[in-house]
Design a protein around this motif. Structure first.
Motif, mmCIF file in Angstrom:
data_model
loop_
_atom_site.group_PDB
_atom_site.id
_atom_site.type_symbol
_atom_site.label_atom_id
_atom_site.label_comp_id
_atom_site.label_asym_id
_atom_site.label_seq_id
_atom_site.Cartn_x
_atom_site.Cartn_y
_atom_site.Cartn_z
ATOM 1 N N HIS A 1 0.693 -1.405 -0.098
ATOM 2 C CA HIS A 1 0.329 -0.014 0.247
ATOM 3 C C HIS A 1 0.813 1.124 -0.333
ATOM 4 O O HIS A 1 2.147 0.930 0.334
ATOM 5 C CB HIS A 1 -0.726 0.455 1.314
ATOM 6 C CG HIS A 1 -1.525 -0.737 1.251
ATOM 7 N ND1 HIS A 1 -3.175 -1.568 0.918
ATOM 8 C CD2 HIS A 1 -2.028 -1.972 1.982
ATOM 9 C CE1 HIS A 1 -3.767 -2.387 1.284
ATOM 10 N NE2 HIS A 1 -2.856 -3.009 1.481
ATOM 11 N N CYS B 1 -4.206 5.590 -0.852
ATOM 12 C CA CYS B 1 -3.285 4.821 -0.461
ATOM 13 C C CYS B 1 -3.129 4.999 -1.568
ATOM 14 O O CYS B 1 -3.677 5.185 -3.430
ATOM 15 C CB CYS B 1 -4.532 3.584 -1.033
ATOM 16 S SG CYS B 1 -2.930 1.967 -0.882
ATOM 17 N N GLN C 1 -1.057 3.253 -4.031
ATOM 18 C CA GLN C 1 -0.535 2.122 -5.043
ATOM 19 C C GLN C 1 -2.867 1.455 -5.497
ATOM 20 O O GLN C 1 -2.389 1.039 -3.823
ATOM 21 C CB GLN C 1 0.371 1.206 -3.991
ATOM 22 C CG GLN C 1 1.636 2.063 -3.962
ATOM 23 C CD GLN C 1 2.506 1.794 -5.385
ATOM 24 O OE1 GLN C 1 2.324 0.776 -6.008
ATOM 25 N NE2 GLN C 1 3.727 1.862 -5.366
ATOM 26 N N CYS D 1 -3.789 -1.390 -4.857
ATOM 27 C CA CYS D 1 -3.646 -2.847 -3.724
ATOM 28 C C CYS D 1 -4.979 -3.297 -3.877
ATOM 29 O O CYS D 1 -4.609 -4.395 -3.140
ATOM 30 C CB CYS D 1 -3.425 -1.750 -2.239
ATOM 31 S SG CYS D 1 -5.387 -0.906 -1.989
ATOM 32 N N HIS E 1 -9.302 -0.810 -3.613
ATOM 33 C CA HIS E 1 -8.440 0.164 -3.834
ATOM 34 C C HIS E 1 -9.203 1.558 -3.318
ATOM 35 O O HIS E 1 -8.536 2.487 -2.819
ATOM 36 C CB HIS E 1 -7.162 0.422 -4.882
ATOM 37 C CG HIS E 1 -6.422 1.173 -4.375
ATOM 38 N ND1 HIS E 1 -5.288 1.632 -4.260
ATOM 39 C CD2 HIS E 1 -6.670 2.543 -6.288
ATOM 40 C CE1 HIS E 1 -4.301 3.119 -4.455
ATOM 41 N NE2 HIS E 1 -5.572 3.581 -5.746
ATOM 42 N N MET F 1 -9.715 2.428 0.307
ATOM 43 C CA MET F 1 -9.074 2.842 0.879
ATOM 44 C C MET F 1 -8.264 4.011 1.307
ATOM 45 O O MET F 1 -7.470 4.472 0.988
ATOM 46 C CB MET F 1 -7.506 2.517 0.448
ATOM 47 C CG MET F 1 -6.529 1.632 1.884
ATOM 48 S SD MET F 1 -5.760 0.080 1.247
ATOM 49 C CE MET F 1 -4.738 0.392 2.963
#
Ligand SMILES: [Cu+2]
Length: 266
Positions: free
Chosen positions: A177, A224, A226, A228, A232, A235
């Motif tokens: 992350h 976040c 990245q 993920c 995502h 997040m």
């Protein structure tokens, strides 16, 4: 000075340096872009076929282009050694001492941020993967450990005091992350198996930022950064920056609430 970049509002002590660096890179790249673009346009016209029916086998004799290349390399060297590397060293090499800084552990998981404060004793309690319960104990904190008794955990809500160095110890439970808070000019990957520290000094409380931006619902957001997994996009965590007193009050309440003995009738 760097308003023209259109960056999010700045709320961390070191952020000005990052913005300056970004500004200089943009200015330099703009010069290069215009320079190369002009050169290409000039070459296309100057060396067109109708004007040069026969190839010239001697080529350019002037050394001007070499000097130009050296000039570009020198400016790039200054950007790298004068700006980028010192800034990087200050961010990564010279961490504030843990006696003055607030250390918080932030553990990413699909798809949430687990926040963990060591509590008044300053020691993080033991965590154990076997104790992980997605509902009641997502970090697997072992409350039987004396160091864990006063620990505070929180989901997706990171509370921080203003004007104090913060060290975030980043971890991940599953995949990579990335902890990104644009206003703090901080972005760091969280990698499973590693604990990666990242630090900054928040300089503007959430309240103050609300008045400044005129947005009554302004929130610092941990995005976040990245990709993920499927969730995502959701997040998101939130950071609330408070005055030292407000923060202490919040923390004391949380310590009381979470270290209270479990209700035997529940
Ligand atoms: Cu993520």
């Amino acid at each position: 000075m760097t308003e023209w970049l259109g960056l999010p509002a700045l709320a961390a002590a070191h952020g000005g340096q990052i913005d300056d660096m970004l500004g200089w890179i943009h200015v330099f790249m703009l010069i290069l872009f215009v320079g190369w673009g002009t050169f290409i346009a000039y070459s296309l016209i100057r060396f067109r076929r109708s004007r040069n029916p026969v190839a010239n086998y001697t080529g350019v004799k002037s050394h001007r282009s070499v000097y130009l290349e050296i000039g570009v390399a020198v400016v790039e060297g200054v950007l790298l050694f004068g700006f980028a590397i010192p800034l990087w060293a200050a961010r990564v090499d010279r961490m504030p001492s843990t006696s003055e800084a607030l250390v918080v552990q932030v553990t990413g998981e699909q798809f949430a941020w687990n926040v963990h404060y060591p509590g008044p004793d300053g020691k993080f309690g033991r965590t154990d993967i076997k104790l992980i319960d997605s509902q009641s104990n997502s970090l697997g904190l072992d409350r039987a450990d004396p160091a864990a008794k006063d620990d505070v955990t929180n989901l997706n809500q990171l509370f921080l005091p203003v004007n104090r160095p913060i060290i975030i110890r980043l971890r991940s439970k599953d995949v990579i992350h990335s902890f990104g808070v644009p206003e703090f000019r901080v972005k760091q990957d969280a990698i499973p198996g590693l604990t990666i520290p990242v630090w900054f000094i928040p300089t503007v409380t959430t309240e103050e930022m609300r008045t400044r931006t005129g947005k009554a619902d302004f929130q610092y957001e941990i995005a976040c950064a990245q990709l993920c997994g499927l969730g995502h996009y959701r997040m998101r965590g939130f950071v609330t920056v408070q005055t030292a007193e407000e923060f202490q009050k919040w923390l004391d309440e949380k310590v009381k609430e979470q270290s209270a003995p479990a209700d035997p009738f529940r």
